[in-house]
Write a protein that holds these residues in place. Structure first.
Motif, PDB file in Angstrom:
ATOM      1  N   CYS A  35       0.833  -1.210   0.000  1.00 17.62           N
ATOM      2  CA  CYS A  35       0.000   0.000   0.000  1.00 17.62           C
ATOM      3  C   CYS A  35       0.862   1.253   0.000  1.00 17.62           C
ATOM      4  CB  CYS A  35      -0.940  -0.013   1.203  1.00 17.62           C
ATOM      5  SG  CYS A  35      -2.214  -1.293   1.126  1.00 17.62           S
ATOM      6  N   ALA A  36       1.960   1.222   0.768  1.00 16.39           N
ATOM      7  CA  ALA A  36       2.845   2.387   0.810  1.00 16.39           C
ATOM      8  C   ALA A  36       3.462   2.666  -0.558  1.00 16.39           C
ATOM      9  CB  ALA A  36       3.945   2.168   1.838  1.00 16.39           C
ATOM     10  N   ALA A  37       3.699   1.601  -1.328  1.00 26.30           N
ATOM     11  CA  ALA A  37       4.271   1.750  -2.670  1.00 26.30           C
ATOM     12  C   ALA A  37       3.215   2.007  -3.731  1.00 26.30           C
ATOM     13  CB  ALA A  37       5.059   0.491  -3.034  1.00 26.30           C
ATOM     14  N   ARG A  38       1.933   2.045  -3.334  1.00 24.69           N
ATOM     15  CA  ARG A  38       0.822   2.269  -4.249  1.00 24.69           C
ATOM     16  C   ARG A  38       0.783   1.216  -5.361  1.00 24.69           C
ATOM     17  NH1 ARG A  38       1.420   8.476  -5.809  1.00 24.69           N
ATOM     18  NH2 ARG A  38       2.195   9.253  -3.847  1.00 24.69           N
ATOM     19  N   ALA A  52      10.148  -9.683  -0.413  1.00 25.62           N
ATOM     20  CA  ALA A  52      10.917  -8.699   0.352  1.00 25.62           C
ATOM     21  C   ALA A  52      11.708  -7.781  -0.567  1.00 25.62           C
ATOM     22  CB  ALA A  52      11.851  -9.417   1.330  1.00 25.62           C
ATOM     23  N   ALA A  53      12.332  -8.358  -1.585  1.00 26.26           N
ATOM     24  CA  ALA A  53      13.130  -7.553  -2.506  1.00 26.26           C
ATOM     25  C   ALA A  53      12.257  -6.611  -3.318  1.00 26.26           C
ATOM     26  CB  ALA A  53      13.927  -8.473  -3.435  1.00 26.26           C
ATOM     27  N   PHE A  54      11.148  -7.131  -3.841  1.00 24.38           N
ATOM     28  CA  PHE A  54      10.288  -6.300  -4.689  1.00 24.38           C
ATOM     29  C   PHE A  54       9.660  -5.147  -3.907  1.00 24.38           C
ATOM     30  CE2 PHE A  54       6.150  -5.409  -6.753  1.00 24.38           C
ATOM     31  CZ  PHE A  54       6.657  -4.921  -7.944  1.00 24.38           C
ATOM     32  N   LEU A  55       9.271  -5.410  -2.660  1.00 25.55           N
ATOM     33  CA  LEU A  55       8.595  -4.394  -1.846  1.00 25.55           C
ATOM     34  C   LEU A  55       9.549  -3.614  -0.958  1.00 25.55           C
ATOM     35  CD1 LEU A  55       5.424  -6.465  -0.881  1.00 25.55           C
ATOM     36  CD2 LEU A  55       5.538  -4.535  -2.473  1.00 25.55           C
ATOM     37  N   ASN A  56      10.864  -3.906  -1.083  1.00 24.03           N
ATOM     38  CA  ASN A  56      11.882  -3.186  -0.312  1.00 24.03           C
ATOM     39  C   ASN A  56      11.651  -3.317   1.190  1.00 24.03           C
ATOM     40  OD1 ASN A  56      14.211  -1.648  -0.077  1.00 24.03           O
ATOM     41  ND2 ASN A  56      13.096   0.290  -0.047  1.00 24.03           N
ATOM     42  N   VAL A  57      11.394  -4.542   1.631  1.00 21.74           N
ATOM     43  CA  VAL A  57      11.198  -4.846   3.048  1.00 21.74           C
ATOM     44  C   VAL A  57      12.386  -5.665   3.534  1.00 21.74           C
ATOM     45  CG1 VAL A  57       9.736  -6.040   4.727  1.00 21.74           C
ATOM     46  CG2 VAL A  57       8.697  -4.852   2.792  1.00 21.74           C
ATOM     47  N   SER A  58      12.908  -5.325   4.704  1.00 18.89           N
ATOM     48  CA  SER A  58      14.022  -6.077   5.274  1.00 18.89           C
ATOM     49  C   SER A  58      13.596  -7.521   5.544  1.00 18.89           C
ATOM     50  CB  SER A  58      14.484  -5.417   6.574  1.00 18.89           C
ATOM     51  OG  SER A  58      15.305  -6.287   7.312  1.00 18.89           O
TER      52      SER A  58
END
Length: 429
Positions: free
Chosen positions: A19-22, A58-64
């Motif tokens: 959601c943050a990345a729209r 994780a990589a696609f959404l830039n989450v640790s």
């Protein structure tokens, strides 16, 4: 696997990052090898992920990845914890998977063409930021041709053809800028007006997409407008700048800007008086956003008196007309922002949205109506209003704010027939 203390709420984290990345569930799923419905099940805790899939998400959404491994589980359904590979295997797998996922992400977010209603995030303002900081090269054009290009862009905005507008704006900004720089005297003033209005359109489009590019565009619009010396574009640019200020939490400062600019306009002349009314309407909504009821209603009444004195709608303003219907639409928005949507019901009942001159304004009126019914807990009426937004302007209903409202409807305990299909069609699912 054991669902005890070792479990993590992977679904909530991934949903928040998406959601943050729209991004839509379909967009994330396409990049990570899943269907949209599978992503929905992952986010709600009804589907498990293995380690390889977790790394892709994780990589696609830039989450640790460490965050996904260590977050406590809230009450309710969860996604199973995944076991880490260890040592060299972990390093090799992570490197390979991250490379693939990041490549997929770059293709999906940066390189994709504008999305249609069935796939991908919808952001017609995506290319604006680069254009604002580095205008493409363009040769000057004759004043008549520049005016035609501007009118075509304005027509796209008024018809809510935002994808077409997003494609046209960088070129229009470049041409208007080079034409102004190559002109002098009255031609320079005219080109400055066109440039200011092109930046107004850029700010309007960025605001609709909740893009930070709105700040840059609005500031440049006001600079170009002041250089032209013409009061109407100065008022138009001040309006969009004030909206960016309100969006950043600076409502009092925005109200001061709007009322100061309104005071400088001659109320006795139709064009300037009409722009003055639009500034007061925007100031009223801005004050309401800051929960200043007295100021909001006072400005709204003043704008209504200004409009009633004209006895007829003033058409031909750049993006917002001035009519009693427009005032009533703003009144609904003001009452929503003040937390008293019930007071807007009687306004809605007498509202003639079909009389408004552009698809963009009609869609905005139905949006405020939908928000009112949603705040009152009437979900069928909310959905009916959203359907009217789609009928008037299909691209309007795919804006982030409208998708969020649709998503709220989708997760209400009482299901409204047709909402899920609507959400899938408009990118909210």
């Amino acid at each position: 696997m054991d669902m005890g203390s070792a479990s993590v709420d992977i679904g909530s984290i991934l949903r928040g990052a998406r959601c943050a990345a729209r991004l839509t569930q379909a967009q994330v799923g396409k990049s990570c090898g899943y269907s949209a419905s599978a992503v929905s099940r992952i986010e709600s805790g009804r589907m498990r992920l293995d380690y390889a899939a977790l790394v892709r998400f994780a990589a696609f959404l830039n989450v640790s990845l460490d965050r996904l491994m260590a977050t406590p589980v809230p009450d309710g359904p969860t996604v199973d914890t995944v076991e880490r590979p260890s040592g060299e295997e972990d390093a090799v797998r992570r490197r390979n998977l991250l490379t693939g996922a990041l490549a997929a992400g770059a293709t999906a977010v940066v390189g994709a063409a504008p999305a249609d209603a069935a796939s991908g995030p919808f952001d017609p303002a995506a290319g604006l930021e680069d254009a604002l900081f580095r205008l493409p090269s363009a040769a000057p054009v004759p004043p008549g041709r520049l005016a035609q290009q501007m009118e075509a862009a304005r027509a796209d905005f008024c018809a809510a053809r935002y994808t077409a507008l997003g494609h046209a704006l960088p070129g229009l900004l470049a041409v208007a800028s080079s034409t102004r720089d190559a002109s002098s005297g009255r031609a320079w003033e005219q080109a400055s007006v066109v440039l200011a209005r092109a930046y107004v359109l850029a700010a309007e489009l960025a605001l609709k997409q909740h893009s930070d590019a709105a700040w840059v565009a609005a500031d440049r619009a006001l600079t170009a407008a002041r250089a032209s010396g013409h009061p109407v574009p100065i008022g138009e640019a001040s309006r969009v700048l004030a909206i960016t200020m309100r969006r950043s939490g600076r409502s009092p400062a925005a109200v001061r800007l709007l009322t100061r600019e309104a005071a400088d306009l001659d109320a006795g002349q139709p064009p300037t008086g009409a722009v003055r009314a639009t500034l007061m309407l925007t100031a009223a909504y801005t004050a309401a956003s800051g929960r200043d009821r007295a100021t909001a209603l006072g400005l709204l009444d003043e704008a209504q008196e200004e409009t009633d004195r004209r006895k007829a709608a003033v058409r031909g303003l750049f993006t917002v007309d001035v009519s009693r219907t427009q005032v009533d639409v703003y009144r609904i928005g003001v009452l929503n922002a003040l937390g008293t949507p019930d007071e807007g019901v009687k306004v809605v009942k007498k509202l003639n949205i079909d009389s408004m001159p552009t698809a963009e304004r009609r869609a905005r009126a139905w949006t405020d109506t939908a928000r009112m019914w949603h705040a009152l807990g009437d979900q069928p009426q909310t959905f009916a209003a959203l359907r009217r937004v789609e009928q008037e302007a299909p691209q309007e209903v795919r804006r982030p704010a409208l998708r969020a409202l649709t998503a709220d409807l989708l997760h209400m305990p009482a299901r409204v027939p047709g909402v899920r299909e609507f959400a899938a069609r408009t990118g909210a699912l």
